[in-house]
Design an enzyme around this catalytic site. Sequence first.
Site, mmCIF file in Angstrom:
data_model
loop_
_atom_site.group_PDB
_atom_site.id
_atom_site.type_symbol
_atom_site.label_atom_id
_atom_site.label_comp_id
_atom_site.label_asym_id
_atom_site.label_seq_id
_atom_site.Cartn_x
_atom_site.Cartn_y
_atom_site.Cartn_z
ATOM 1 N N GLY A 36 0.835 -1.186 0.000
ATOM 2 C CA GLY A 36 0.000 0.000 0.000
ATOM 3 C C GLY A 36 0.875 1.244 0.000
ATOM 4 O O GLY A 36 2.098 1.179 0.105
ATOM 5 N N GLY A 37 0.251 2.396 -0.121
ATOM 6 C CA GLY A 37 0.980 3.654 -0.071
ATOM 7 C C GLY A 37 1.335 4.200 -1.441
ATOM 8 O O GLY A 37 1.084 3.584 -2.472
ATOM 9 N N VAL A 86 4.364 6.822 -3.642
ATOM 10 C CA VAL A 86 5.731 6.657 -4.131
ATOM 11 C C VAL A 86 6.728 6.916 -3.011
ATOM 12 O O VAL A 86 6.520 7.773 -2.153
ATOM 13 C CB VAL A 86 6.009 7.599 -5.322
ATOM 14 C CG1 VAL A 86 5.850 9.058 -4.931
ATOM 15 C CG2 VAL A 86 7.400 7.356 -5.918
ATOM 16 N N TYR A 131 11.290 6.436 -2.043
ATOM 17 C CA TYR A 131 12.647 6.341 -2.591
ATOM 18 C C TYR A 131 13.510 5.532 -1.645
ATOM 19 O O TYR A 131 13.432 5.704 -0.423
ATOM 20 C CB TYR A 131 13.220 7.754 -2.756
ATOM 21 C CG TYR A 131 14.659 7.819 -3.229
ATOM 22 C CD1 TYR A 131 15.029 7.331 -4.479
ATOM 23 C CD2 TYR A 131 15.641 8.400 -2.426
ATOM 24 C CE1 TYR A 131 16.343 7.414 -4.915
ATOM 25 C CE2 TYR A 131 16.960 8.497 -2.857
ATOM 26 C CZ TYR A 131 17.303 7.991 -4.105
ATOM 27 O OH TYR A 131 18.608 8.080 -4.530
ATOM 28 N N ILE A 171 6.351 3.572 5.895
ATOM 29 C CA ILE A 171 5.874 2.206 6.076
ATOM 30 C C ILE A 171 4.871 1.885 4.985
ATOM 31 O O ILE A 171 3.971 2.679 4.702
ATOM 32 C CB ILE A 171 5.231 2.023 7.464
ATOM 33 C CG1 ILE A 171 6.283 2.212 8.566
ATOM 34 C CG2 ILE A 171 4.567 0.650 7.587
ATOM 35 C CD1 ILE A 171 5.706 2.212 9.964
ATOM 36 N N CYS A 213 5.500 9.770 -0.510
ATOM 37 C CA CYS A 213 4.277 9.247 0.109
ATOM 38 C C CYS A 213 3.050 10.082 -0.236
ATOM 39 O O CYS A 213 2.024 10.011 0.445
ATOM 40 C CB CYS A 213 4.444 9.154 1.629
ATOM 41 S SG CYS A 213 5.819 8.104 2.143
#
Length: 250
Positions: A92-93, A95, A97, A159, A189
């Site tokens: 889930g979530g 982008v 890096y 996370i 995020c």
Amino acid sequence: MIQGIDRKLSLDDDRATHRVCHLDQKGIVPYATAWAWQQSLVHDRRHNPNLDDVLLLLEHPPTYTLGQGAKPEFLKFDPVQTKWELHRVERGGEVTYHCPGQLVGYPILNLAYYQKDLHWYLRQLEEVIIQVLAVYGLQGERLPGLTGVWLGDRKVAAIGIKVSRWITMHGFALNICPDLSGFDRIVPCGISDKAVGSLEQFVPGVTVEEVREQVAIAFAEVFQVTLVAQPLPEFTIEVEPKPLQSPPNE
């Protein structure tokens, strides 16, 4: 061996008492290799739920990843014509890096032995990071409605998880001493009004090696497991990175 705390989890039965979790600590591992490794570990545990849990702690070369439903507009570069390694993965979530100096943790846990509650699991991962920051005299914070850990207005840990038949994969990324400039190419995020930070900004000279040990200790305490520092068999694959590589269908 790193011993977990000698007490039971609050469960309906005793199965999680001193559950063994194998700890494998690597250096810099290509993202695609670690991704396939996680899939293999999850596959094995879906077919044999009695296998021990695993915690992988490692770093990645510069890599961007998009969660399964992430919006490509959070990328500030063309995802088709780019020199940057980029994957769309099952978690889930939005982008994020990865790069050296960032410690990535991939717990492969069977939540049937803990709690079948994804919100609980996310809060536990945050608690691991919060306990690590406390070792350095820092107060990690949660922000309402968001996942991750902040120091002040800087997000230091992201996370993102995937759970299949209550077996977890993906996990957390803690910025220890990375080159943060890679985050300038994305909206991390999907949060545009908050900066990304690192532990080094608060604790000059901190190293991945020392924090990795603290993460292992905190993980054992929060999840109340016995960590066995035993490398798993080597897992390597030959992969040519492809822009926006998608996860396989389950």
